[in-house]
Design a protein around this motif. Structure first.
Motif: not given
Length: 445
Positions: A73, A67, A63, A89
């Protein structure tokens, strides 16, 4: 060897998480994936919805890597399908890793450079030699300071046969047997099963998912009938913990399957270990058990009896595997359903996953060997610990940074997908429920 990469085998959820964790530790990963895209195995069950929410499916380091790329997300409370997990993802994560991920690169063997399995002298001083075959058949060697095998168990399906080997006649009936959850959203697949006698074999979450989906056909067309074949003597805790499960979607899946059984949409056939598959002149199958019981006029079989690791290409690596589960010996007692009946696994890391071959690790589903109930979060914790260990941060490697959800199941046997576990375990023994075999009444095609 410090200038060499850490080779990660497999660009699935755990393999890509390993790469992100390594990169955050200042180590250079190289992910080798035989498929043509990230999450190739996940894409194969694209229609199946996970019972883990998005909050549990994104590795923390991954994650953080995503970012700055503008990645959005997903809603943490949502439950993605395999397709959504891969597209939203896994593939963005592989893109963020860039050239550190190579597709069409199948690992066919791993050894120490210049050493076979037998040689001790200078072994740990040599890098790993990873033999890779490209999609066009070209071969090469890649040298690595460490190897993390996160290749999973997707291709290692367990057979229908109750001995761990294919039943007699199973291979000859391959056109009527599948080993995946059918995608009933596909018209051709739906037509294959509608109006047929379908046998579902298995007791794990994949089997429950298939039963719930197929029972919808029975509701729409009474000529569709479903027989659920269990090797164990009774249903026991197969439906899981229900409302006591701390993963609500997992508990709800079991409750939906139970409701379908109680509504008469599914006929349960217990104590049935398939020994032979017979085929009549019309192409219909008869399953014969080791006790001589017969399940007749079967059109289609959905075999969901679990997975097993593929170890042949690791023949030159010194592994220390449990003789029962084929999992690392320190991990096996934590996941063995013969002694651990609750279905909840304690977090573990590099220490439990280590082998006599220094700096070689099995991670992800493959680390469980033949044990079931693996969660993505477990794999993420594994690779966080491994990356810390390889970076020399032994304190972080030993630290537990995860609390796993309880299953709500305790005191019964048979948590294993291939249903061979003994009674009892960490939460005490349970008396098996013994039901009489009853084949469903014959109906027309």
């Amino acid at each position: 060897m410090s200038e060499l990469p850490v080779v990660v085998v497999g660009a699935g959820p755990v393999g890509l998480a390993a790469a992100a964790q390594l990169l955050e530790r200042g180590l250079e990963p190289l992910v080798l994936e035989r498929g043509d895209r990230a999450g190739a195995a996940v894409a194969a069950w694209r229609h199946v919805r996970l019972f883990s929410s998005w909050s549990e499916l994104v590795d923390p380091a991954a994650g953080r890597l995503l970012e700055p790329t503008g990645w959005i997300r997903p809603d943490s409370s949502g439950y993605p399908t395999g397709h959504e997990w891969a597209e939203s993802y896994l593939r963005p994560l592989a893109d963020a890793l860039g050239g550190r991920v190579r597709f069409g690169a199948e690992v066919v063997g791993v050894a120490r450079r210049g050493r076979d399995r037998v040689v001790d002298s200078g072994r740990d001083a040599e890098p790993f030699s990873v033999h890779v075959r490209a999609a066009d058949g070209a071969e090469e060697r890649v040298f690595a300071r460490a190897v993390i095998d996160a290749s999973g168990t997707w291709v290692g399906v367990n057979p229908l046969g109750g001995e761990g080997l294919p039943a007699i006649g199973e291979a000859a009936a391959a056109d009527r047997i599948v080993y995946r959850v059918p995608d009933l959203g596909d018209t051709a697949t739906r037509d294959r099963y509608a109006g047929r006698h379908i046998v579902v074999a298995g007791s794990g979450h994949s089997a429950l998912t298939a039963l719930v989906a197929l029972s919808g056909l029975t509701e729409q067309d009474s000529s569709t009938r479903i027989s659920w074949v269990l090797r164990r003597g009774g249903i026991g805790n197969t439906f899981g913990g229900g409302e006591a499960d701390q993963l609500p979607a997992r508990g709800a899946l079991g409750k939906r399957a139970q409701a379908a059984v109680e509504a008469g949409l599914i006929t349960v056939v217990t104590g049935f270990r398939t020994e032979t598959v017979e085929r009549d002149a019309a192409g219909r199958l008869t399953l014969v058990s080791a006790a001589g019981q017969r399940l007749e006029e079967v059109d289609e079989v959905v075999t969901l009896t679990g997975f097993r690791p593929q170890l042949a290409w690791l023949s030159e690596i010194r592994l220390e595997l449990d003789p029962t589960l084929q999992a690392p010996v320190r991990l096996a007692p934590l996941v063995d359903p013969n002694v651990h009946s609750c279905g909840t696994v304690y977090p573990h890391g590099a220490k439990e996953l280590a082998h006599p071959e220094q700096d070689f690790y099995l991670a992800g589903m493959k680390s469980y060997g033949r044990a079931p109930t693996f969660l993505a979060q477990t794999g993420y914790e594994q690779v966080r610990s491994i990356a810390a260990e390889l970076a020399g941060d032994h304190e972080a490697a030993a630290r537990v940074e995860l609390i796993l959800a309880e299953t709500g199941v305790c005191g019964g046997a048979g948590l294993f997908d291939d249903e061979d576990s003994a009674a009892g375990g960490c939460c005490g023994p349970a008396e098996p429920e013994v039901l009489t075999l009853s084949a469903p009444p014959a109906r027309g095609n």
